[in-house]
Motif scaffolding. Sequence first.
Motif, short mmCIF file in Angstrom:
data_model
loop_
_atom_site.label_atom_id
_atom_site.label_comp_id
_atom_site.label_asym_id
_atom_site.label_seq_id
_atom_site.Cartn_x
_atom_site.Cartn_y
_atom_site.Cartn_z
N LEU A 42 4.53 -11.89 -6.14
CA LEU A 42 4.11 -10.97 -5.08
C LEU A 42 4.88 -11.25 -3.79
O LEU A 42 5.22 -10.34 -3.03
CB LEU A 42 2.61 -11.10 -4.84
N GLY A 43 5.17 -12.53 -3.53
CA GLY A 43 5.95 -12.87 -2.35
C GLY A 43 7.34 -12.26 -2.40
O GLY A 43 7.83 -11.71 -1.41
N TYR A 44 7.98 -12.34 -3.57
CA TYR A 44 9.30 -11.72 -3.71
C TYR A 44 9.21 -10.20 -3.60
O TYR A 44 10.10 -9.56 -3.03
CB TYR A 44 9.91 -12.10 -5.06
N PHE A 45 8.13 -9.64 -4.13
CA PHE A 45 7.96 -8.19 -4.04
C PHE A 45 7.84 -7.74 -2.59
O PHE A 45 8.46 -6.76 -2.17
CB PHE A 45 6.72 -7.77 -4.83
N ILE A 46 7.05 -8.47 -1.80
CA ILE A 46 6.89 -8.14 -0.39
C ILE A 46 8.20 -8.37 0.36
O ILE A 46 8.55 -7.64 1.29
CB ILE A 46 5.74 -8.95 0.23
N LEU A 47 8.96 -9.39 -0.04
CA LEU A 47 10.25 -9.66 0.59
C LEU A 47 11.20 -8.48 0.41
O LEU A 47 11.90 -8.07 1.34
CB LEU A 47 10.86 -10.93 0.00
#
Length: 444
Positions: A42-47
């Motif tokens: 999810l962190g990469y997705f938000i990035l």
Amino acid sequence: MPSLDLTLPHWAYWIGLIVFPLIAMALARRPKPARRRYSLSLGYFILVTGGMLGLHRFYVKNLLGLLFIPVFLAILFANAQSQDARSAVSDADNVVRQAERILNREEERVATAEADLPGLRAELEEAIATEEEGSFAIRRAERNVERAEQRLEEGRARIAEASAELETARPLAATAQGDFSYWNNVARYAIYILLAAMAVDLFLMPGLVRRANARLPESEQVSEAELALRKLEESERKDDADWVSDGWTGWIDRTNLFAGEFVAYWAVIAVFVYYFEVVSRYVFGSPTNWAHEAMYLMFGMQYLIAGSYAMLTETHVRVDIFYAPMKRSNKAWVDLLTSVFFFIFAGTLLVTSYIFALDANAVATGNGLMSDWARGDIGFLEMLGNWNMDQWTDPNIRWGEISFNEWEVPLWPMKWVMVIGGLLLVLQGISKLAQDIRAVARGA
């Protein structure tokens, strides 16, 4: 200034509308962990989606995300100034071009008038010397001289005016061009800074997520008021299974529950698409020609499919002043009486949607079998029997109506979604009718 030149392929649009909700539904059905933790994926997705605003840093509770915001605002400000400078450059260039055209035209006319004027004056003097006073030849020679002198005077005035405009406009154009280049460079370098920061965070993300999880308390601290609120929400919440009726109509209810949940995730797609449109338009100066139409069509299809779900879950807007206090059997009688109007509406929607869908496929767009079938030239079984790979690969074959803008997305799939929506609504009406009949028979 870097630009984004992305046109969403038609196949990606339709596949995305099918695949994304299925993935989202599968993720939503995963068992929830007992302890909330930050997710690397999810962190990469938000990035990827919101990195320019530093949202990935905010997700892991890292205040360095605040450094992204002023850089992003600087991009927006620089782009606004760049657009103003571009308009000023265009206006100044137009003045320069117009003044130069006037100079080129009037200088030639003045030169011609100056060359002709001595001869015209000589003709006038000769006419005065040889002709009687007031004769036609003298009047004509006088008019020729007056016209030449007037043309000469007006031409010199226009030349002087155009020269003055040039002296003013050229410095303005140079200044505006300098401003445009300056703000364009500011926006470009600011974007490069953000992209570099996002690239660095791409490698730092595992550590950021790990530290964020390490800061989480061992057990979730929940106040008594919040616990009470959660219990109240759980008691009022109705599970999907509670909407499914008994008997043979249960499969209709389950189908419409699935359809309603499926199209609900299309709203998430709209967030991503409009976010991309805003960034593309205001950050990179590259507005899309497909985002608005893609979402316009998607919401239209969502509205049609969700109608049966809204009917099943009783979320349509209605006035319950007299209906709500009734007992179940009396409500069933009211629903039976008013179902006549519902089936008139739903049936009309289904029939007209089917006509619209056939008309959309009947548009003459090559030798596609589907178009031939929709026009009634061949039968349905003949259409299926003659189907081959050319119907998918031949660029000259389009299966029906397309939009009129540059994206040219096929519109016939949306028309068939209208048919599906109408059919689901009719089926849900049949399910509701069966439930009302059972309620009346039971007298409950």
